[in-house]
Motif scaffolding. Structure first.
Motif, PDB file in Angstrom:
ATOM      1  N   SER B 251     -23.248   9.273  61.126  1.00 13.96           N
ATOM      2  CA  SER B 251     -24.354   9.038  60.536  1.00 13.96           C
ATOM      3  C   SER B 251     -25.496   8.505  61.389  1.00 13.96           C
ATOM      4  O   SER B 251     -25.265   7.273  61.838  1.00 13.96           O
ATOM      5  N   PHE B 252     -26.688   8.595  60.839  1.00  6.31           N
ATOM      6  CA  PHE B 252     -27.914   8.071  61.404  1.00  6.31           C
ATOM      7  C   PHE B 252     -27.948   7.586  62.998  1.00  6.31           C
ATOM      8  O   PHE B 252     -28.151   6.665  63.432  1.00  6.31           O
ATOM      9  N   VAL B 274     -18.185  15.193  57.970  1.00  9.16           N
ATOM     10  CA  VAL B 274     -19.566  15.052  57.566  1.00  9.16           C
ATOM     11  C   VAL B 274     -20.312  14.351  58.543  1.00  9.16           C
ATOM     12  O   VAL B 274     -20.093  13.263  59.054  1.00  9.16           O
ATOM     13  N   THR B 275     -21.648  14.847  58.753  1.00  6.66           N
ATOM     14  CA  THR B 275     -22.808  14.084  59.510  1.00  6.66           C
ATOM     15  C   THR B 275     -24.056  14.209  58.749  1.00  6.66           C
ATOM     16  O   THR B 275     -24.457  14.807  58.072  1.00  6.66           O
ATOM     17  N   HIS B 276     -24.827  12.948  59.043  1.00  7.38           N
ATOM     18  CA  HIS B 276     -26.038  12.818  58.604  1.00  7.38           C
ATOM     19  C   HIS B 276     -27.028  12.211  59.705  1.00  7.38           C
ATOM     20  O   HIS B 276     -26.773  11.379  60.400  1.00  7.38           O
ATOM     21  N   MET B 277     -28.214  13.034  59.717  1.00 12.85           N
ATOM     22  CA  MET B 277     -28.874  12.830  60.780  1.00 12.85           C
ATOM     23  C   MET B 277     -28.453  12.402  62.400  1.00 12.85           C
ATOM     24  O   MET B 277     -28.529  11.451  62.693  1.00 12.85           O
ATOM     25  N   THR B 278     -27.651  13.213  62.522  1.00 14.20           N
ATOM     26  CA  THR B 278     -26.895  13.233  63.776  1.00 14.20           C
ATOM     27  C   THR B 278     -26.959  14.375  64.755  1.00 14.20           C
ATOM     28  O   THR B 278     -27.034  15.563  64.153  1.00 14.20           O
ATOM     29  N   MET B 297     -22.987  19.414  57.926  1.00 12.64           N
ATOM     30  CA  MET B 297     -23.847  19.091  58.789  1.00 12.64           C
ATOM     31  C   MET B 297     -25.103  18.941  57.866  1.00 12.64           C
ATOM     32  O   MET B 297     -25.673  19.783  57.498  1.00 12.64           O
ATOM     33  N   GLY B 298     -25.389  17.585  57.784  1.00 12.77           N
ATOM     34  CA  GLY B 298     -26.544  17.342  56.606  1.00 12.77           C
ATOM     35  C   GLY B 298     -27.688  16.377  56.988  1.00 12.77           C
ATOM     36  O   GLY B 298     -27.559  15.681  58.203  1.00 12.77           O
ATOM     37  N   GLU B 299     -28.573  16.310  56.326  1.00 15.24           N
ATOM     38  CA  GLU B 299     -29.549  15.322  56.449  1.00 15.24           C
ATOM     39  C   GLU B 299     -30.278  15.420  57.746  1.00 15.24           C
ATOM     40  O   GLU B 299     -30.264  14.508  58.370  1.00 15.24           O
ATOM     41  N   MET B 300     -30.903  16.616  58.109  1.00 13.68           N
ATOM     42  CA  MET B 300     -31.552  16.929  59.202  1.00 13.68           C
ATOM     43  C   MET B 300     -30.538  16.643  60.568  1.00 13.68           C
ATOM     44  O   MET B 300     -31.186  16.207  61.508  1.00 13.68           O
ATOM     45  N   SER B 301     -29.131  17.029  60.478  1.00 13.73           N
ATOM     46  CA  SER B 301     -28.540  17.007  61.672  1.00 13.73           C
ATOM     47  C   SER B 301     -28.919  18.152  62.631  1.00 13.73           C
ATOM     48  O   SER B 301     -29.419  19.081  62.016  1.00 13.73           O
ATOM     49  N   MET B 302     -28.219  18.152  63.673  1.00 14.37           N
ATOM     50  CA  MET B 302     -28.461  19.314  64.470  1.00 14.37           C
ATOM     51  C   MET B 302     -27.474  19.591  65.227  1.00 14.37           C
ATOM     52  O   MET B 302     -26.736  18.514  65.673  1.00 14.37           O
ATOM     53  N   GLY B 303     -26.730  20.938  65.536  1.00 17.08           N
ATOM     54  CA  GLY B 303     -25.647  21.002  66.247  1.00 17.08           C
ATOM     55  C   GLY B 303     -24.776  22.213  66.063  1.00 17.08           C
ATOM     56  O   GLY B 303     -25.395  23.212  65.444  1.00 17.08           O
ATOM     57  N   THR B 304     -23.724  22.375  66.668  1.00 13.35           N
ATOM     58  CA  THR B 304     -22.846  23.411  66.454  1.00 13.35           C
ATOM     59  C   THR B 304     -21.678  23.228  65.872  1.00 13.35           C
ATOM     60  O   THR B 304     -21.176  22.114  65.826  1.00 13.35           O
ATOM     61  N   ILE B 305     -21.292  24.339  65.014  1.00 10.75           N
ATOM     62  CA  ILE B 305     -19.836  24.031  64.284  1.00 10.75           C
ATOM     63  C   ILE B 305     -19.040  25.399  64.800  1.00 10.75           C
ATOM     64  O   ILE B 305     -19.392  26.407  64.532  1.00 10.75           O
ATOM     65  N   GLU B 306     -18.114  25.293  65.673  1.00  8.93           N
ATOM     66  CA  GLU B 306     -17.838  26.407  66.329  1.00  8.93           C
ATOM     67  C   GLU B 306     -16.193  26.291  66.535  1.00  8.93           C
ATOM     68  O   GLU B 306     -15.711  25.125  66.449  1.00  8.93           O
ATOM     69  N   HIS B 307     -15.604  27.440  66.318  1.00  8.59           N
ATOM     70  CA  HIS B 307     -14.103  27.461  66.527  1.00  8.59           C
ATOM     71  C   HIS B 307     -13.182  26.516  65.625  1.00  8.59           C
ATOM     72  O   HIS B 307     -12.276  25.964  66.118  1.00  8.59           O
ATOM     73  N   LEU B 321     -26.697  21.733  55.593  1.00 12.51           N
ATOM     74  CA  LEU B 321     -27.457  21.013  54.579  1.00 12.51           C
ATOM     75  C   LEU B 321     -28.737  20.015  54.716  1.00 12.51           C
ATOM     76  O   LEU B 321     -28.494  19.377  55.503  1.00 12.51           O
ATOM     77  N   ASP B 322     -29.709  20.451  53.874  1.00  9.30           N
ATOM     78  CA  ASP B 322     -30.809  19.527  53.995  1.00  9.30           C
ATOM     79  C   ASP B 322     -31.497  19.428  55.240  1.00  9.30           C
ATOM     80  O   ASP B 322     -31.423  18.366  55.829  1.00  9.30           O
ATOM     81  N   HIS B 323     -32.317  20.529  55.472  1.00  3.53           N
ATOM     82  CA  HIS B 323     -33.289  20.598  56.692  1.00  3.53           C
ATOM     83  C   HIS B 323     -32.317  20.441  57.949  1.00  3.53           C
ATOM     84  O   HIS B 323     -33.096  20.230  59.078  1.00  3.53           O
ATOM     85  N   SER B 324     -31.222  20.616  57.891  1.00  6.04           N
ATOM     86  CA  SER B 324     -30.218  20.395  59.243  1.00  6.04           C
ATOM     87  C   SER B 324     -30.585  22.003  59.692  1.00  6.04           C
ATOM     88  O   SER B 324     -30.854  22.913  59.172  1.00  6.04           O
ATOM     89  N   GLU B 325     -30.044  21.896  61.107  1.00  2.69           N
ATOM     90  CA  GLU B 325     -30.147  23.054  61.894  1.00  2.69           C
ATOM     91  C   GLU B 325     -28.870  23.196  62.684  1.00  2.69           C
ATOM     92  O   GLU B 325     -28.601  22.470  63.431  1.00  2.69           O
ATOM     93  N   CYS B 326     -28.262  24.117  62.292  1.00  2.06           N
ATOM     94  CA  CYS B 326     -26.666  24.578  62.684  1.00  2.06           C
ATOM     95  C   CYS B 326     -26.450  25.865  63.314  1.00  2.06           C
ATOM     96  O   CYS B 326     -27.084  26.836  62.824  1.00  2.06           O
ATOM     97  N   GLU B 327     -25.691  25.907  64.496  1.00  2.00           N
ATOM     98  CA  GLU B 327     -25.150  27.159  64.847  1.00  2.00           C
ATOM     99  C   GLU B 327     -23.720  27.141  64.516  1.00  2.00           C
ATOM    100  O   GLU B 327     -23.026  26.405  64.990  1.00  2.00           O
TER     101      GLU B 327
END
Lengths: 356, 383
Positions: B251-252, B274-278, B297-307, B321-327
């Motif tokens: 987080s953070f 779990v991630t927050h802002m990461t 993947m939460g709170e404005m986190s960004m990243g991929t969740i693969e395989h 979750l919560d404004h995050s952007e996830c692939e």
């Protein structure tokens, strides 16, 4: 004047351009020859034999540096990577037109005409500090690029036209020889609708270039230069066996029913001698005189040269006598190619540029 | 080109100059080490293989030989545990390969007329340059070795908590009561942590590597990361002590280097990862029987969740979750169970986007999860 080049053909132009690239001014170079256009003789021969593509590859051009080669130039001109891809696969052979056009550019850019002296040199004499050429000089550094000493015609066909002389094709043609010129003539005559008899003493060798590729670099040359004279001469004799490149473009036309191989030209209306050039330095009056006058060592038909194409007994710290072209084979087996001309030219430049 | 052996070696070494300059500009030891590795393998091949096999080397051979050398360099990187980011490593290799072609086919023949006929030998200037490159590479390697963090081998069981305040590599052993990492360039390799609140607690630390760690019986987070960048590979978090335990919480750390979690197995925790802002990549993990969510993947986190495999999660399998952007790609989510609380966003949803989050999905496999794939509270799912 520091440098003189005797001859006015491709090797002379390659040497001149190389010297200019090395910073030698036109006023310091004299080029003695019979043709103001250094491409003229070669152009006539290529035209006579209707050659369209070079056997050499991208770097077979007359500019001092091998890059950019003709493949790069063609790729840029056509806006296509195809010549480059062909070049990395050793499948690129520039057109004769491209080669000549580039040669013209090199001639103009180098300032050749500023140094050209229209005179046939018949005698080279070593004098203190250099060489006199028909009494003119002395020149500290001289490179002899007198070219092939004449066309070879088989005695049994005195009326034959040589492949390198302008000619047309009769309806039944015998082509004597088995090298690149002969292969070109087979295809030319077949294309002209003629019936072709290939007269040959041996089966031609199929080789992409005149000599195996390692012999174009130090890798192969090191063992060649280290070989005893007899072995070296044997290698050169083996390499002078007629050859032409492998490939479908050469083979397919020969499947025609109008093509056959025979031991004589019996029945032919026209005999074309694709038998190359006279072999041996003694056919060249200037070289024969040079060897006789200075008692230069020779082995068979070759003048013995140092690995850098210089005549050892006439070259020292202050003067250089180099031989380029076919007469330079003792130093570089493919001496009669563009690569051979540049090999001698670069070594000559090294010597000329390190003395004042 | 028919290279002499010296020509091959000089051409190889001098052609490495652009890659070396990039490595120096990156100011990372791994970059210098990678250039040294490329050069070392190349020179070895030159001497032992190429010189005898390739009397003449056509231009096209650069492609298969380049692929061969890439495979060898990559294998050596893995074998030597060279911690280079893969994309950068490939980029550096590509720079080296392309520059080698440009040097050999254009620059050298242009700058030295005799290059071809000299079999690739570069003359005096080339020899000096080659020597300079070799000195810089060897000097860089020596410096990298000199500043290498010390390696500490743990034997048996150690009573913690263990506090790490200096760069070092810890190998093996069992630590009771947790490990606190408060320094950059710390590596834990094959360490087992038993008990404590957080098994491994990382704060304000960069370039931390956890390789093959096992965390058992903790009461808060198995691996707890705050304002740090971390690479976690092949970890295991199990036997949580209580219902609130999270497997991995990063987080953070949005303003830190990207983190990565791969190859971990986490079973029976409240949340798996779990991630927050990461910024983080979560790949190739196996998460089982979580009681809140498998991967968050939460709170404005960004990243991929693969395989990843997420099996038997209660409520939600994977959530953005919560404004995050996830692939979210190539995951398998199976047996997600409905939370009896009646919340539709926890009704056995395999993959979920929630509260203004943006998730991009492709090639996921969802099995026996009654909530399927769903978006809630103005979140978007695109495929």
């Amino acid at each position: 004047m520091r440098c003189a080049i005797v001859g006015s053909g491709l090797a002379a132009l390659a040497t001149y351009a190389t010297l200019r690239h090395g910073g030698v001014a036109p006023e310091e170079i004299a080029v003695f020859g019979t043709h103001e256009d250094p491409l003229a003789v070669w152009r006539t021969r290529a035209s006579s034999i209707r050659q369209r593509r070079m056997r050499s590859e991208s770097d077979g051009h007359l500019a001092p540096a091998s890059f950019p080669g003709l493949a790069v130039r063609e790729a840029v001109r056509r806006g296509s990577p195809t010549p480059l891809l062909q070049s990395v696969a050793n499948r690129y052979h520039p057109s004769v037109d491209d080669f000549l056009a580039h040669g013209d550019e090199v001639r103009v850019r180098s300032g050749w005409e500023h140094s050209f002296v229209p005179r046939r040199i018949t005698r080279v004499r070593a004098v203190e500090g250099g060489f006199e050429l028909d009494g003119e000089g002395p020149f500290a550094h001289v490179l002899l690029a007198t070219g092939h000493p004449g066309l070879a015609k088989p005695e049994e066909y005195p009326d034959a036209v040589h492949a390198y002389e302008p000619h047309e094709y009769a309806s039944k043609v015998a082509v004597v020889g088995a090298g690149m010129a002969a292969a070109t003539e087979w295809i030319n005559a077949l294309s002209a609708g003629a019936e072709v008899i290939s007269v040959r003493r041996r089966e031609p060798v199929r080789r992409p270039l005149n000599v195996p590729r390692p012999l174009f670099s130090k890798r192969g040359l090191a063992s060649f230069h280290a070989a005893p004279p007899e072995k070296r001469a044997a290698m050169l004799r083996a390499l002078s066996t007629p050859s032409y490149p492998p490939g479908r473009a050469w083979d397919e036309p020969l499947r025609s029913e109008r093509f056959r191989v025979d031991s004589t030209a019996r029945g032919a209306e026209q005999v074309i001698a694709a038998t190359g050039f006279k072999q041996g330095f003694w056919h060249d009056p200037l070289l024969a005189d040079l060897v006789a006058e200075h008692d230069l060592p020779a082995h068979g038909r070759w003048i013995v040269l140092a690995p850098d194409s210089t005549v050892p007994s006439l070259t020292d710290d202050v003067r250089t006598l180099s031989i380029a072209g076919i007469a330079g084979q003792w130093a570089f087996p493919a001496a009669d190619t563009i690569a051979g001309a540049k090999y001698a030219a670069r070594a000559f430049r090294r010597r000329a540029c390190r003395t004042p | 080109m028919s290279y002499t052996l010296i020509g091959r070696l000089q051409t190889r070494v001098v052609s490495a100059l652009p890659a070396l300059l990039v490595a120096l500009a990156l100011q990372r030891w791994w970059a210098i080490e990678l250039v040294a590795l490329m050069l070392g393998i190349g020179l070895l091949l030159d001497v032992a293989v190429y010189h005898s096999l390739l009397a003449y080397q056509p231009g096209w051979a650069a492609v298969p030989l380049g692929v061969l050398e890439l495979a060898l360099v990559y294998s050596a990187m893995r074998w030597l545990d060279l911690m280079a980011p893969l994309r950068w490593a490939f980029a550096l290799y590509a720079i080296a390969w392309v520059s080698a072609q440009l040097f050999a086919h254009a620059l050298f023949p242009r700058a030295r007329l005799e290059y071809g006929e000299a079999g690739g030998e570069l003359g005096r200037a080339g020899a000096v340059t080659a020597a300079a490159v070799a000195v810089v590479v060897l000097g860089g390697l020596g410096a990298a070795y000199a500043v290498l963090p010390p390696t500490v081998h743990l034997h048996g069981t150690i009573q913690g908590p263990l506090v790490i305040e200096h760069a070092q590599t810890l190998v093996g052993g069992v630590v009771k009561g947790g490990i606190l990492i408060r320094a950059d360039h710390v590596t834990l390799k094959n360490v087992t942590v038993v008990g404590g609140e957080n098994g491994i607690d990382i704060e304000n630390s960069h370039h931390v590597m956890l390789d093959g760690v096992r965390v058992l019986g903790v009461s808060m987070d198995g691996i707890h990361v705050r304002r740090s960048s971390v690479m976690i590979d092949d970890c295991n978090v199990a036997s949580p002590k209580g219902p609130w335990v999270q497997g991995i919480d990063i987080s953070f750390s949005m303003d830190k280097e990207m983190s990565m979690v791969s190859g971990c197995t986490i079973v029976g925790t409240r949340e798996g990862i779990v991630t927050h802002m990461t910024m983080v990549d979560v790949t190739h993990n196996h998460i089982g029987a979580t009681t809140l969510r498998g991967i968050t993947m939460g709170e404005m986190s960004m990243g991929t969740i693969e395989h990843n495999d997420v099996l038997g999660a209660l409520g939600v399998g994977i959530i953005c979750l919560d404004h995050s952007e996830c692939e979210i790609e190539h995951n398998t989510v199976a047996g997600t169970r409905t939370d009896p609380g009646g919340d539709p966003s926890r009704a056995g949803v395999a993959i979920e986007a929630h509260y203004f989050a943006k998730a991009t999905l492709s090639n996921n496999t969802v099995l026996a999860s009654p909530g399927g794939v769903a978006a809630f509270d103005q979140a978007t799912l695109s495929r």
